[in-house]
Design an enzyme around this catalytic site. Sequence first.
Site, PDB file in Angstrom:
ATOM      1  N   ASP A   1       0.825  -1.193   0.000  1.00 38.33           N
ATOM      2  CA  ASP A   1       0.000   0.000   0.000  1.00 38.33           C
ATOM      3  C   ASP A   1       0.868   1.255   0.000  1.00 38.33           C
ATOM      4  OD1 ASP A   1      -2.014   1.820   0.297  1.00 38.33           O
ATOM      5  OD2 ASP A   1      -2.521   1.258   2.356  1.00 38.33           O
TER       6      ASP A   1
ATOM      7  N   ASP B   2      -2.296   6.416  -5.927  1.00 34.84           N
ATOM      8  CA  ASP B   2      -2.478   5.514  -4.799  1.00 34.84           C
ATOM      9  C   ASP B   2      -2.630   4.078  -5.317  1.00 34.84           C
ATOM     10  OD1 ASP B   2      -3.000   4.559  -2.246  1.00 34.84           O
ATOM     11  OD2 ASP B   2      -5.128   5.031  -2.333  1.00 34.84           O
TER      12      ASP B   2
END
Length: 494
Positions: A159, A372
């Site tokens: 992430d 992201d």
Amino acid sequence: MDTYTSRHRYGVSALLRLLALSSLLVGTLCEELASTHHTIEVSSLIPSVSCKTSSSKGSGKASSLKVAHKHGPCAAEGRLAAGGVQQPAHDEILREDQSRVEIINSRLVQRTASLVGPNRVRQSVADLPAKSGKTVGSGNYVVTVGLGTPKEDLTLIFDTGSDITWTQCKPCVRYCYQQRDPIFDPSASTSYLNISCTSASCSRLATATGNIPGCSSSTCVYGIQYGDRSFSVGFFGKEKLTITPTDTFDSFMFGCGQNNQGLFGSSAGLLGLGRDTLSIVEQTAAKYGRYFSYCLPSSTASTGYLTFGRPSTYNGHFGRTSVFPVSLKFTPLSTLSQSGTFYGITIQAVYVGGKKLSIPSSTFSNAPSIIDSGTVITRLPPTVYTALRDAFKQEMTKYPTAPALSILDTCYDFSNYTTVDIPKVGFSFAGDVYIDLHSVGIMYTASTSQVCLAFAANGVDADVLIYGNVQQLKFEIVYDVGAMKLGFAPDGCA
Ligand SMILES: *[C@@H]1O[C@H](CO)[C@@H](O)[C@H](O)[C@H]1NC(C)=O
Ligand SMILES: *[C@@H]1O[C@H](CO)[C@@H](O)[C@H](O)[C@H]1NC(C)=O
């Protein structure tokens, strides 16, 4: 004779001219369609149920890890008996995605009451204190790393939108959810060390997690809470981390989770690739120079890669070698003043079917923008989304429409087609970087009778523009954090 020849010559040349003209016309039309549209086999929209390991470029590199989708068959490869993969419903995936986006907004955008619409979800997020201690949701792609001595393999969600790395740890003082790998046992490792409450590393947890660390019998206690009420709490420790057999890191700081609950699938925890000092990018900076790249596979049934460090044959003094993708183009990365975690980017224009959408450039500059790995669907300012959707719809009038899918409002029924033509979608970024999305980066498929435009609108233009992971599919995306630049190469993996 002369007349005949000359007439004959005229005839032939006229015919040739006509032929040339018509082939030119046909050629131009085909080329034009190919340069503005993708032709997709409808059957290819549905992923296979078994894992096809691709021999992607990254897999041969020394510091490369295989990337798989959290819910796909490749995540289970060699680790789970058949039949154990559970694919959540698409509306559930998209609902989780929206909760991640709400949290990113609450961290990056100062909201005033007037900006908050009647929507109750937005209201509750807007009501969160500015530093709520919550971090974003957990992302969808997993890699396997080794931890401890002897090394245990752990499959972690990676992430770029969070910083600390954690895994569930025995004895699971409060709670551990069911994971695929055996739960890490620090008492079985000769290299595990607790970090003390008084160490400087312990106090750095405040910015990395948004929570003040705790203390238990002089051991530092971390706590990280995600937007969807998922969380992990446990001891902050140091351990030997193994990326590849030749790349190991002693004293890697990580969370040894004793109470873990939420939407982590059957992964063992999370690998934080954000920009804070406790992220793996910073902790491995001496070896990898804050340089990593990944390629997210186009299907849940194939694999991509996460690679740390520059390609080994790259030599900064003598320029690129063949290993370094020639097609790699860089745009500047920026820091967002509101949070030290995210990677800021600058989008300048969006193209549909080869045509630039006419949008005032202030629309892009007024919204903070990030890339992201954990947000699924790209979120655009409503002004941009509306222009994109309208241009897209105009090119798709011949296809029957289908009901909306959660946050995706532009869907089509392709069940009667074997191939479809969809307009290309492109983005331009600061630094003269233009990329054409792969077709998998344009449409999100629930079934062949519900294939949706894979973009969504934010509530207001000032919300965070998030370049999500569907739009990143198949690109090699290079984070050269040392030089503060982000690279795109179109053919990273299958
Ligand atoms: C780490 O600290 C916790 C809490 O104080 C303790 O229960 C555990 O035994 C310690 N582990 C090691 C390896 O020292
Ligand atoms: C597909 O074709 C069948 C048979 O012609 C027709 O009844 C059906 O309405 C079509 N479906 C769509 C979505 O166009």
